[in-house]
Design an enzyme around this catalytic site. Structure first.
Site, PDB file in Angstrom:
ATOM      1  N   ARG A 150     -34.655  56.398 -74.176  1.00  0.00           N
ATOM      2  CA  ARG A 150     -34.621  57.820 -74.530  1.00  0.00           C
ATOM      3  C   ARG A 150     -35.591  58.058 -75.667  1.00  0.00           C
ATOM      4  O   ARG A 150     -35.226  58.035 -76.829  1.00  0.00           O
ATOM      5  CB  ARG A 150     -33.187  58.220 -74.890  1.00  0.00           C
ATOM      6  N   ASP A 210     -38.327  59.570 -78.347  1.00  0.00           N
ATOM      7  CA  ASP A 210     -38.313  60.704 -79.270  1.00  0.00           C
ATOM      8  C   ASP A 210     -39.424  61.698 -78.958  1.00  0.00           C
ATOM      9  O   ASP A 210     -40.358  61.399 -78.221  1.00  0.00           O
ATOM     10  CB  ASP A 210     -38.518  60.200 -80.716  1.00  0.00           C
ATOM     11  N   ARG A 234     -41.361  51.944 -84.454  1.00  0.00           N
ATOM     12  CA  ARG A 234     -42.138  52.727 -85.423  1.00  0.00           C
ATOM     13  C   ARG A 234     -41.918  52.216 -86.852  1.00  0.00           C
ATOM     14  O   ARG A 234     -42.846  52.233 -87.677  1.00  0.00           O
ATOM     15  CB  ARG A 234     -41.785  54.205 -85.307  1.00  0.00           C
TER      16      ARG A 234
END
Lengths: 267, 267
Positions: free
Chosen positions: A51, A53, A199
């Site tokens: 899922r 971002d 990230r």
């Protein structure tokens, strides 16, 4: 009798709030579910391997859903692409699969690519599609330090505060840093990741690339099990979901890409 | 005393009418000239190695102009990039050059890349940046046929009706076709090209890739010296101006990339 479908999807995440359906704006899931309904008149839920971002892209997201309507795989692909226009989402492949296939729950591995453009000039062709870092990066130092994160660890230091995972313990199978001209590419592979883990790892490796941190600092950040001990969250722009692995796919065990041996301790 | 500047520029051509300044819409030249004026308060003409069409991109366009204001090369690059925002144009490099340098008139060679995405699914990430061809292309046949165009020829069959060149005779130094996964890449290099020459050559090679034409048909199209004898004009989306060569740069003589020897006859 319904048929379960597996689709492989490419999308440009820039104009979406992310994968997950939202009431207040466009999502990849929402666009796909609408496209399925338009061609089949069936209301479905489309499940994804990851899922992603807002702003995160995909070259090989995998999703699954059920259809009552008897159709060929080519028809599923072409009809979805027709009804997805003009959204920047493309169904690369559609495959009929067994009813126990689930894009998220049967997924045994995920790969991401993170793109950094390492130059002084702003991005013209790759605006929104790469992270611009103007300070010269030492990609070899980044790669060496990245190997400290390989293996099974408590990744709390790289976990978003909103992360819903039951446990912060994950097994990182690969974290490879390489350079192609002005582009620094980071490949991350694991069974699964915490929210923002890739990230946050990239933001931490940037500290190493700039010479502000060394590999021991990365080990210390990991050991701290505290988000504030690691580097910034790299922007979504450079992140691409590239592949989902399922039983039968070749998903190797953790590898060390450099001379630093992977740690086998937890945390 | 004024200083002549050489700049190397990247741009996404999608939102521009092309390189050349126009009264009725945005152009790369217009944006650059405005940015120069904003930082220097001088009104200049910016000359380019190639006057690309609307929708054509560049990774390494070269342009030149004069400035009275005494500034460093880094300042020219950074100030232009600051004033170019938010246009998708980036100055990669600025160099002080001799007064006899002229981006167009002293250029001794130009390279283009043409990108084809060869797959059934539409483009999501590369929309506007590649030519989508769904029919499977035989890139090896394309490459072999491309070698028939190498050398000095009358390229009237590949020349746009609006082309302003004095002569249709050009010397094609390289036309290489290769595949990287679903991407077919065509590299074209010559001292100079006729208007639409690269796009018309690509449209012709597509006929070969699809198996509708063979290398002899390409030779016949060249020999006809008639635009209607060659293939369609490939869309601007896939075309990138990649490099301009100047005296002192390594610009090799025509090469044959395949088993077909280059023709040395004219036409």
């Amino acid at each position: 009798m319904s048929q379960r479908w597996k689709i492989t999807v490419e999308f440009n995440g820039t104009s979406f709030l992310g994968w997950q359906r939202q009431d207040h704006g466009p999502s990849v899931q929402g666009c796909l579910e609408e496209a399925v309904t338009r061609f089949s008149q069936e209301v479905v839920t489309v499940h994804a391997a990851g899922r992603t971002d807002s702003g995160v892209h995909a070259t090989g997201m995998v999703a699954s859903f059920d259809l009552e309507k008897p159709v060929s795989a080519d028809k599923v692909r072409d009809a979805l692409n027709f009804h997805l226009k003009p959204n920047p989402i493309a169904v690369l492949k559609a495959e009929a699969v067994e009813p126990d296939f689930h894009a998220r729950f049967t997924c045994i591995g995920r790969s991401y690519l993170y793109r950094i453009t390492n130059r002084r000039a702003p991005l013209a062709l790759d605006a929104g599609r790469s992270w611009l870092i103007s300070h010269p990066l030492d990609e070899k130092a980044m790669h060496m330090a990245a190997q400290r994160l390989i293996g099974r660890h408590d990744f709390s230091s790289f976990r978003a505060s909103l992360c819903q995972a039951a446990s912060p313990v994950k097994t990182l199978a690969e974290l490879t840093v390489s350079r192609m001209g002005e582009e620094v590419r980071i490949v991350a592979r694991a069974r699964s990741f915490l929210h923002h883990q890739v990230r946050n790892m990239v933001g931490t490796l940037k500290m190493v690339g700039e010479g502000r941190w060394d590999a021991d600092d990365v080990s210390a950040a990991l050991a701290a099990r505290d988000r504030s001990a690691a580097g910034q969250t790299a922007p979504a722009d450079g992140l691409y979901f590239t592949r989902a692995y399922y039983p039968g796919d070749d998903f190797p065990e953790p590898i060390s890409g450099g001379p630093s041996a992977p740690s086998s301790t937890n945390g």
